[in-house]
Design an enzyme around this catalytic site. Structure first.
Site, PDB file in Angstrom:
ATOM      1  N   GLY A  45     -16.834 110.307 108.984  1.00  0.00           N
ATOM      2  CA  GLY A  45     -17.160 111.394 108.069  1.00  0.00           C
ATOM      3  C   GLY A  45     -18.662 111.520 107.914  1.00  0.00           C
ATOM      4  CD  GLN A  50     -23.606 110.662 104.965  1.00  0.00           C
ATOM      5  OE1 GLN A  50     -22.567 111.286 105.172  1.00  0.00           O
ATOM      6  NE2 GLN A  50     -23.725 109.376 105.210  1.00  0.00           N
ATOM      7  CB  CYS A  95     -21.922 104.866 103.433  1.00  0.00           C
ATOM      8  SG  CYS A  95     -22.780 106.435 103.290  1.00  0.00           S
ATOM      9  CG  LEU A  96     -22.142 107.083 109.382  1.00  0.00           C
ATOM     10  CD1 LEU A  96     -22.048 108.428 110.091  1.00  0.00           C
ATOM     11  CD2 LEU A  96     -22.128 105.948 110.402  1.00  0.00           C
ATOM     12  CG  HIS A 137     -17.366 108.092 101.508  1.00  0.00           C
ATOM     13  ND1 HIS A 137     -17.570 106.741 101.350  1.00  0.00           N
ATOM     14  CD2 HIS A 137     -18.495 108.573 102.092  1.00  0.00           C
ATOM     15  CE1 HIS A 137     -18.778 106.422 101.818  1.00  0.00           C
ATOM     16  NE2 HIS A 137     -19.355 107.525 102.271  1.00  0.00           N
ATOM     17  CD  GLU A 138     -18.314 111.723 104.380  1.00  0.00           C
ATOM     18  OE1 GLU A 138     -19.482 112.065 104.103  1.00  0.00           O
ATOM     19  OE2 GLU A 138     -18.042 110.602 104.849  1.00  0.00           O
ATOM     20  CG  HIS A 141     -22.227 111.357 100.981  1.00  0.00           C
ATOM     21  ND1 HIS A 141     -23.293 110.527 100.713  1.00  0.00           N
ATOM     22  CD2 HIS A 141     -21.425 110.668 101.834  1.00  0.00           C
ATOM     23  CE1 HIS A 141     -23.137 109.388 101.377  1.00  0.00           C
ATOM     24  NE2 HIS A 141     -22.006 109.441 102.055  1.00  0.00           N
TER      25      HIS A 141
HETATM   26 NI    NI Z   1     -21.143 107.988 103.259  1.00  0.00          NI
END
Ligand code: NI
Length: 173
Positions: A45, A50, A95-96, A137-138, A141
């Site tokens: 995701g 991000q 998380c990236l 989660h996204e 963000h």
């Molecule tokens: Ni994340």
């Protein structure tokens, strides 16, 4: 085009993202770039903040298609959670934008989301399991929320300590 992923500490990750108002080729290019960036980083995701863009756009792809079911891949514009189950589930998340950290996060087990796809069609979906979790989660963000905000204060302190170490090691390289 693969974009650079912004790391925790950048204010864009703590900013409430703005609604998309124009569904044009630029938006579709952004969605394509986000998929490409997510695949390249081996994530499931990615949200526009991000990659440093404060817009309400996200992509999720679990890269598994159960037979006879809808593929669990979606791009959502201006998504809103319109319903969530009282029942919750605990699962580990990463998380990236915070590579190296993982923690168990408790979230509603099932959610319903309304939003738009990248051409402006209305979308309404119900999601559970890993798909529902990734979408929550996204969406977090897009509201400037990170998964470390959803764990106990003690665990959060431990995660932040570990992150400081990871950051320091990255600077040494
Ligand atoms: Ni994340």
């Amino acid at each position: 085009m693969i974009r650079d992923i912004v790391m925790m500490g950048d204010p864009v990750l703590r900013t409430e993202a703005e609604d998309v108002t124009v569904f044009d080729d630029d938006l579709r290019r952004l969605v394509r770039d986000m998929y490409e960036t997510m695949y390249h980083a081996d994530g499931i995701g990615l949200a526009a903040p991000q990659i440093g863009l404060s817009k309400r756009v996200l992509v999720v792809d679990l890269r598994r298609e159960a037979e006879g079911e809808e593929p669990e891949r979606i791009a959502l514009i201006n998504p809103r959670i319109v319903w969530e189950s009282k029942e919750t589930e605990k699962q580990s998340e990463g998380c990236l934008s915070i590579p190296g950290l993982e923690e168990v996060v408790q979230r509603p087990a099932v959610i319903r989301i309304e939003g738009f796809d990248e051409v402006g069609n209305e979308v309404e979906i119900e999601a559970d399991d890993l798909f529902g979790r990734a979408l929550q989660h996204e969406i977090d963000h897009l509201n400037g929320v990170l998964f470390i905000d959803r764990v106990s204060p003690l665990k959060r302190r431990m995660l932040l300590k570990k992150w400081k170490k990871i950051e320091a090691e990255a600077e040494d390289e």
